[in-house]
Design a protein around this motif. Structure first.
Motif, PDB file in Angstrom:
ATOM      1  N   UNK A 203       5.372  -9.796  -3.608  1.00 14.72           N
ATOM      2  CA  UNK A 203       6.865  -9.841  -3.371  1.00 14.72           C
ATOM      3  C   UNK A 203       7.019  -9.024  -2.335  1.00 14.72           C
ATOM      4  N   UNK A 204       8.302  -8.874  -1.867  1.00 13.56           N
ATOM      5  CA  UNK A 204       8.879  -8.185  -0.440  1.00 13.56           C
ATOM      6  C   UNK A 204       8.438  -6.710  -0.638  1.00 13.56           C
ATOM      7  N   UNK A 205       8.362  -5.943  -1.523  1.00 10.06           N
ATOM      8  CA  UNK A 205       7.969  -4.506  -1.596  1.00 10.06           C
ATOM      9  C   UNK A 205       6.514  -4.477  -1.430  1.00 10.06           C
ATOM     10  N   UNK A 206       5.732  -5.429  -1.998  1.00  9.85           N
ATOM     11  CA  UNK A 206       4.203  -5.564  -2.000  1.00  9.85           C
ATOM     12  C   UNK A 206       4.035  -5.713  -0.257  1.00  9.85           C
ATOM     13  N   UNK A 207       4.791  -6.324   0.177  1.00  5.40           N
ATOM     14  CA  UNK A 207       4.465  -6.928   1.779  1.00  5.40           C
ATOM     15  C   UNK A 207       4.513  -5.435   2.474  1.00  5.40           C
ATOM     16  N   UNK A 208       5.783  -4.641   2.097  1.00 10.79           N
ATOM     17  CA  UNK A 208       5.988  -3.507   2.878  1.00 10.79           C
ATOM     18  C   UNK A 208       4.781  -2.360   2.792  1.00 10.79           C
ATOM     19  N   UNK A 209       4.151  -2.458   1.414  1.00 11.69           N
ATOM     20  CA  UNK A 209       2.792  -1.570   1.253  1.00 11.69           C
ATOM     21  C   UNK A 209       1.958  -2.066   2.182  1.00 11.69           C
ATOM     22  N   UNK A 242       5.777   5.931   4.597  1.00 13.77           N
ATOM     23  CA  UNK A 242       6.312   6.998   5.743  1.00 13.77           C
ATOM     24  C   UNK A 242       6.811   5.839   6.813  1.00 13.77           C
ATOM     25  N   UNK A 243       6.578   4.757   6.983  1.00 14.47           N
ATOM     26  CA  UNK A 243       6.834   3.803   7.970  1.00 14.47           C
ATOM     27  C   UNK A 243       8.055   3.171   7.776  1.00 14.47           C
ATOM     28  N   UNK A 244       8.730   3.189   6.388  1.00 13.41           N
ATOM     29  CA  UNK A 244       9.955   2.386   6.268  1.00 13.41           C
ATOM     30  C   UNK A 244      11.005   3.289   6.337  1.00 13.41           C
ATOM     31  N   UNK A 245      12.202   2.740   7.234  1.00 12.57           N
ATOM     32  CA  UNK A 245      13.090   3.715   7.678  1.00 12.57           C
ATOM     33  C   UNK A 245      14.239   3.604   6.469  1.00 12.57           C
ATOM     34  N   UNK A 246      15.073   4.632   6.503  1.00 15.21           N
ATOM     35  CA  UNK A 246      15.836   4.853   5.307  1.00 15.21           C
ATOM     36  C   UNK A 246      17.274   4.315   5.750  1.00 15.21           C
ATOM     37  N   UNK A 247      17.276   2.937   6.158  1.00 19.05           N
ATOM     38  CA  UNK A 247      18.590   2.317   6.691  1.00 19.05           C
ATOM     39  C   UNK A 247      18.598   1.045   5.865  1.00 19.05           C
ATOM     40  N   UNK A 248      19.706   0.492   5.053  1.00 23.12           N
ATOM     41  CA  UNK A 248      19.637  -0.776   4.403  1.00 23.12           C
ATOM     42  C   UNK A 248      20.775  -1.373   4.522  1.00 23.12           C
ATOM     43  N   UNK A 249      20.870  -2.610   5.284  1.00 19.32           N
ATOM     44  CA  UNK A 249      21.852  -3.346   5.242  1.00 19.32           C
ATOM     45  C   UNK A 249      22.332  -4.143   4.131  1.00 19.32           C
ATOM     46  N   UNK A 250      23.374  -3.591   3.460  1.00 18.66           N
ATOM     47  CA  UNK A 250      23.562  -4.104   2.102  1.00 18.66           C
ATOM     48  C   UNK A 250      24.959  -4.694   1.873  1.00 18.66           C
TER      49      UNK A 250
END
Ligand code: SF4
Length: 426
Positions: A203-209, A242-250
């Motif tokens: 899933x999307x979160x798996x890909x991010x890891x 650590x790489x994932x930025x804390x900005x979410x287009x929501x």
């Protein structure tokens, strides 16, 4: 997405041996990569293409003219009838066919069209030609299954098709080896990544890891999300990676449940707020972005007041606010576009003013703080370097252009309406 598609097409053409020119009168090939999301975008392209026709399509030079992008899918053969000087029409799902279509046109001198409804993942991503040397877009899913009533995307780009994790990771590793520091994962709805391919178990979160493991990629962003598909696992990934930025287009789109229902956004304001609250609990420093449409058919003053209320309450860092324009082929076309243009414009200005006040307050709050920035480029004139924080705020500071592509720490001392100004601390 269109910018990335342009880069993908440019990569194919360069591989085929063409060179790029910025002089349209000198070009042998002119490609209009179009957008259909708003009426204005379409009208601009039609105007420019019509103008070329009147100029004899730069005919003396016999330039080949192609129309690609969403307008190609939306208008198909009718483009040849309206603009007989167009040589080929290539839909969003046929980018990989660009070179063969071009060869066909050159060989037969006949109008050629390819506009498949479904995306076939056979693109050469590694050949992508990118102007930017620090940040890159990476496509992970194409199409959309949501069918919001105002939106043309499900009809122009087709159903969701995820790209295999191996292919995404190969491109990300390639980008890291080329010195890229930031990637933005793209899709009409990145959060439904993998849903069409359950056998991948990714899933999307798996890909991010997985992407987070790639050495050299300092920052990962993603765009865009449908609120319904934003999961707790994704929020935890934003907190933990650590790489994932804390900005979410929501994207909220509207603050009234009646309008949201009419838009077929499949959430209520209450459900949306619940997710925002959960995200802010899990990632307290998260910055949010939104899209808002004002003047949707039947939107009353009361409906609009609700949107204003939630804008003030949620306090977005970034807002893209649009006046509704009906798009041919969408379900919303069956409703009368009953909000007068001047009312739409007034609502748009009012919402913009609310957003600008909030954004200015957020920038003021940054004064005196030290932030990490990724240096992206140098201002065309002057001594300032342009950079962004993890929360996507623009920061400029004086510095040497050798710093482009590096992470730096900057102390903020002042700001303009949209930009923070600081000095290096290291
Ligand atoms: S989720 Fe986005 S892309 Fe999909 S139909 Fe709705 S607005 Fe369009």
């Amino acid at each position: 997405m269109n910018e990335l598609d342009t880069e993908l097409m440019m990569g194919q053409l360069l591989k085929r041996g063409l060179t790029r020119t910025d002089d349209e009168t000198a070009a042998d090939l002119l490609i209009f990569n179009t957008c259909s999301i708003r009426d204005l975008a379409e009208r601009k392209v039609m105007g420019k293409l019509g103008q070329l026709g009147m100029l004899g399509r730069i005919k003396q030079r016999r330039a080949v003219i192609g129309v690609t992008g969403c307008m190609a899918n939306a208008k198909k053969e009718s483009l040849f009838r309206k603009l007989p000087h167009v040589d080929f029409v290539l839909g969003t799902n046929n980018i990989a066919d660009l070179v063969s279509v071009l060869d066909e046109v050159l060989e037969t001198n006949k109008p050629t069209i390819r506009t498949e409804d479904r995306f076939e993942d056979n693109l050469d991503y590694i050949a992508t030609h990118r102007e930017d040397k620090v940040k890159a877009f990476v496509s992970i899913i194409r199409g959309c299954d949501k069918f919001c009533t105002y939106c043309v995307v499900p009809y122009t780009r087709g159903a969701e098709v995820s790209r295999s994790p191996d292919s995404v990771l190969e491109e990300c590793r390639h980008l890291a080896s080329q010195g890229y520091k930031e990637i933005t994962l793209l899709g009409q709805n990145v959060n439904s990544y993998g849903n069409d391919q359950p056998e991948w178990g990714c899933k999307f979160h798996d890909l991010l890891y997985k992407i987070d493991q790639i050495e050299g990629i300092e920052r990962v962003r993603f765009m865009t999300s449908h609120p319904v598909d934003i999961t707790k696992q994704l929020m935890e990934a934003i907190r933990d990676l650590p790489s994932l930025c804390e900005f979410v287009h929501f994207p909220l789109q509207a603050g009234s449940n009646r309008i949201l229902r009419k838009m077929h956004r499949i959430y209520t304001v209450e459900q949306y707020l619940e997710k925002v609250q959960m995200l802010r609990e899990i990632v307290p420093n998260v910055a949010l972005g939104t899209d808002i449409i004002v003047g949707f058919p039947t939107e009353t003053e009361e409906d609009f007041e609700e949107t204003c209320r939630w804008m003030k309450e949620i306090r977005y860092a970034v807002s893209f606010i649009f006046a509704y324009s009906p798009r041919k082929g969408t379900p919303a076309m069956r409703w009368i576009d009953d909000i007068p243009e001047e009312v739409k414009q007034k609502r748009l200005q009012r919402l913009l003013a609310i957003h600008n006040t909030i954004a200015a307050e957020q920038l003021q709050d940054m004064l005196g703080q030290e932030v990490e920035v990724l240096v992206e480029s140098k201002q065309t004139e002057g001594i300032y370097l342009k950079s962004r924080t993890r929360l996507w705020q623009k920061v400029i500071f004086p510095g040497d252009e050798l710093l482009i592509g590096s992470l730096q720490r900057v102390k903020i001392h002042s700001c303009s309406s949209q930009t923070l100004v600081g000095t290096l601390t290291n």
